[in-house]
Design a protein around this motif. Sequence first.
Motif, PDB file in Angstrom:
ATOM      1  N   LYS A   1     -27.946 -33.625   0.710  1.00 17.55           N
ATOM      2  CA  LYS A   1     -28.667 -32.473   1.276  1.00 17.55           C
ATOM      3  C   LYS A   1     -30.211 -32.807   1.513  1.00 17.55           C
ATOM      4  O   LYS A   1     -30.764 -33.594   0.984  1.00 17.55           O
ATOM      5  CB  LYS A   1     -28.591 -31.409   0.108  1.00 17.55           C
ATOM      6  CG  LYS A   1     -27.104 -30.923   0.064  1.00 17.55           C
ATOM      7  CD  LYS A   1     -27.078 -29.485  -0.889  1.00 17.55           C
ATOM      8  CE  LYS A   1     -25.749 -29.340  -1.154  1.00 17.55           C
ATOM      9  NZ  LYS A   1     -25.359 -28.095  -1.907  1.00 17.55           N
ATOM     10  N   ASN A   2     -30.658 -32.075   2.510  1.00 16.98           N
ATOM     11  CA  ASN A   2     -32.214 -32.071   2.577  1.00 16.98           C
ATOM     12  C   ASN A   2     -32.831 -31.408   1.913  1.00 16.98           C
ATOM     13  O   ASN A   2     -32.320 -30.441   1.143  1.00 16.98           O
ATOM     14  CB  ASN A   2     -32.250 -31.870   4.369  1.00 16.98           C
ATOM     15  CG  ASN A   2     -32.174 -30.362   4.606  1.00 16.98           C
ATOM     16  OD1 ASN A   2     -32.286 -29.588   3.799  1.00 16.98           O
ATOM     17  ND2 ASN A   2     -31.578 -30.204   6.029  1.00 16.98           N
ATOM     18  N   SER A   3     -34.129 -31.523   2.034  1.00 19.71           N
ATOM     19  CA  SER A   3     -35.219 -31.042   0.749  1.00 19.71           C
ATOM     20  C   SER A   3     -35.194 -29.382   1.144  1.00 19.71           C
ATOM     21  O   SER A   3     -35.152 -28.866   0.327  1.00 19.71           O
ATOM     22  CB  SER A   3     -36.538 -31.490   1.277  1.00 19.71           C
ATOM     23  OG  SER A   3     -36.984 -31.285   2.417  1.00 19.71           O
TER      24      SER A   3
ATOM     25  N   SER B   1     -34.321 -26.994  -1.779  1.00 18.61           N
ATOM     26  CA  SER B   1     -35.388 -25.808  -2.153  1.00 18.61           C
ATOM     27  C   SER B   1     -34.722 -24.403  -2.043  1.00 18.61           C
ATOM     28  O   SER B   1     -35.071 -23.630  -2.914  1.00 18.61           O
ATOM     29  CB  SER B   1     -36.544 -25.729  -1.229  1.00 18.61           C
ATOM     30  OG  SER B   1     -37.297 -27.157  -1.129  1.00 18.61           O
ATOM     31  N   PHE B   2     -34.026 -24.063  -1.193  1.00 14.50           N
ATOM     32  CA  PHE B   2     -33.329 -22.808  -1.221  1.00 14.50           C
ATOM     33  C   PHE B   2     -32.181 -22.727  -2.507  1.00 14.50           C
ATOM     34  O   PHE B   2     -32.308 -21.692  -3.020  1.00 14.50           O
ATOM     35  CB  PHE B   2     -32.451 -22.840   0.038  1.00 14.50           C
ATOM     36  CG  PHE B   2     -31.607 -21.260   0.260  1.00 14.50           C
ATOM     37  CD1 PHE B   2     -32.296 -20.333   0.473  1.00 14.50           C
ATOM     38  CD2 PHE B   2     -30.313 -21.555  -0.238  1.00 14.50           C
ATOM     39  CE1 PHE B   2     -31.575 -19.018   0.394  1.00 14.50           C
ATOM     40  CE2 PHE B   2     -29.612 -20.098  -0.259  1.00 14.50           C
ATOM     41  CZ  PHE B   2     -30.408 -19.084   0.305  1.00 14.50           C
ATOM     42  N   ARG B   3     -31.550 -23.971  -2.635  1.00 13.79           N
ATOM     43  CA  ARG B   3     -30.719 -23.762  -3.654  1.00 13.79           C
ATOM     44  C   ARG B   3     -31.357 -23.581  -5.119  1.00 13.79           C
ATOM     45  O   ARG B   3     -30.932 -22.644  -5.894  1.00 13.79           O
ATOM     46  CB  ARG B   3     -29.548 -24.984  -3.844  1.00 13.79           C
ATOM     47  CG  ARG B   3     -28.438 -24.864  -4.807  1.00 13.79           C
ATOM     48  CD  ARG B   3     -27.823 -26.122  -4.800  1.00 13.79           C
ATOM     49  NE  ARG B   3     -28.326 -26.921  -6.013  1.00 13.79           N
ATOM     50  CZ  ARG B   3     -28.490 -28.341  -5.559  1.00 13.79           C
ATOM     51  NH1 ARG B   3     -28.384 -28.879  -4.681  1.00 13.79           N
ATOM     52  NH2 ARG B   3     -29.038 -28.791  -6.797  1.00 13.79           N
ATOM     53  N   TYR B   4     -32.389 -24.246  -5.251  1.00 12.39           N
ATOM     54  CA  TYR B   4     -33.412 -24.069  -6.542  1.00 12.39           C
ATOM     55  C   TYR B   4     -33.715 -22.556  -6.671  1.00 12.39           C
ATOM     56  O   TYR B   4     -33.726 -21.963  -7.566  1.00 12.39           O
ATOM     57  CB  TYR B   4     -34.336 -24.946  -6.686  1.00 12.39           C
ATOM     58  CG  TYR B   4     -33.702 -26.420  -6.765  1.00 12.39           C
ATOM     59  CD1 TYR B   4     -32.681 -26.757  -7.836  1.00 12.39           C
ATOM     60  CD2 TYR B   4     -34.433 -27.520  -6.146  1.00 12.39           C
ATOM     61  CE1 TYR B   4     -32.109 -28.183  -7.963  1.00 12.39           C
ATOM     62  CE2 TYR B   4     -33.888 -28.905  -6.531  1.00 12.39           C
ATOM     63  CZ  TYR B   4     -32.769 -29.188  -7.272  1.00 12.39           C
ATOM     64  OH  TYR B   4     -32.172 -30.292  -7.602  1.00 12.39           O
TER      65      TYR B   4
END
Length: 102
Positions: free
Chosen positions: A1-3, A7-10
């Motif tokens: 997955k890209n950053s 970021s969205f997932r976290y």
Amino acid sequence: KNSAEKSFRYAYEAAHLGNTEAEYVLAELFQGCHNTLALYWMKHAANKGHVEAARGVAELYDEMKKHELAETFYRKALELGDESAAKKVTWLGKLFRILKYS
């Protein structure tokens, strides 16, 4: 997955756990593409005392022409220390008086 996806997932996971800053970040990520979700998460953060979120909610309501709700959140932002919100509170108060007596 890209950053960006990470970021969205976290942010999503932390927001669901009640992290105020994550709620604000998630709202920022949704803003512009899904304003309903942006408003939902921003209100959560604002109601927990996040000053930038309070101002963000006010600005979203202003854009939606919901000026009374906008004033409520500008006042909240002011109470939380956002001195620049004072101008908006004053301006909206004047607008309400003009509309009420016209």
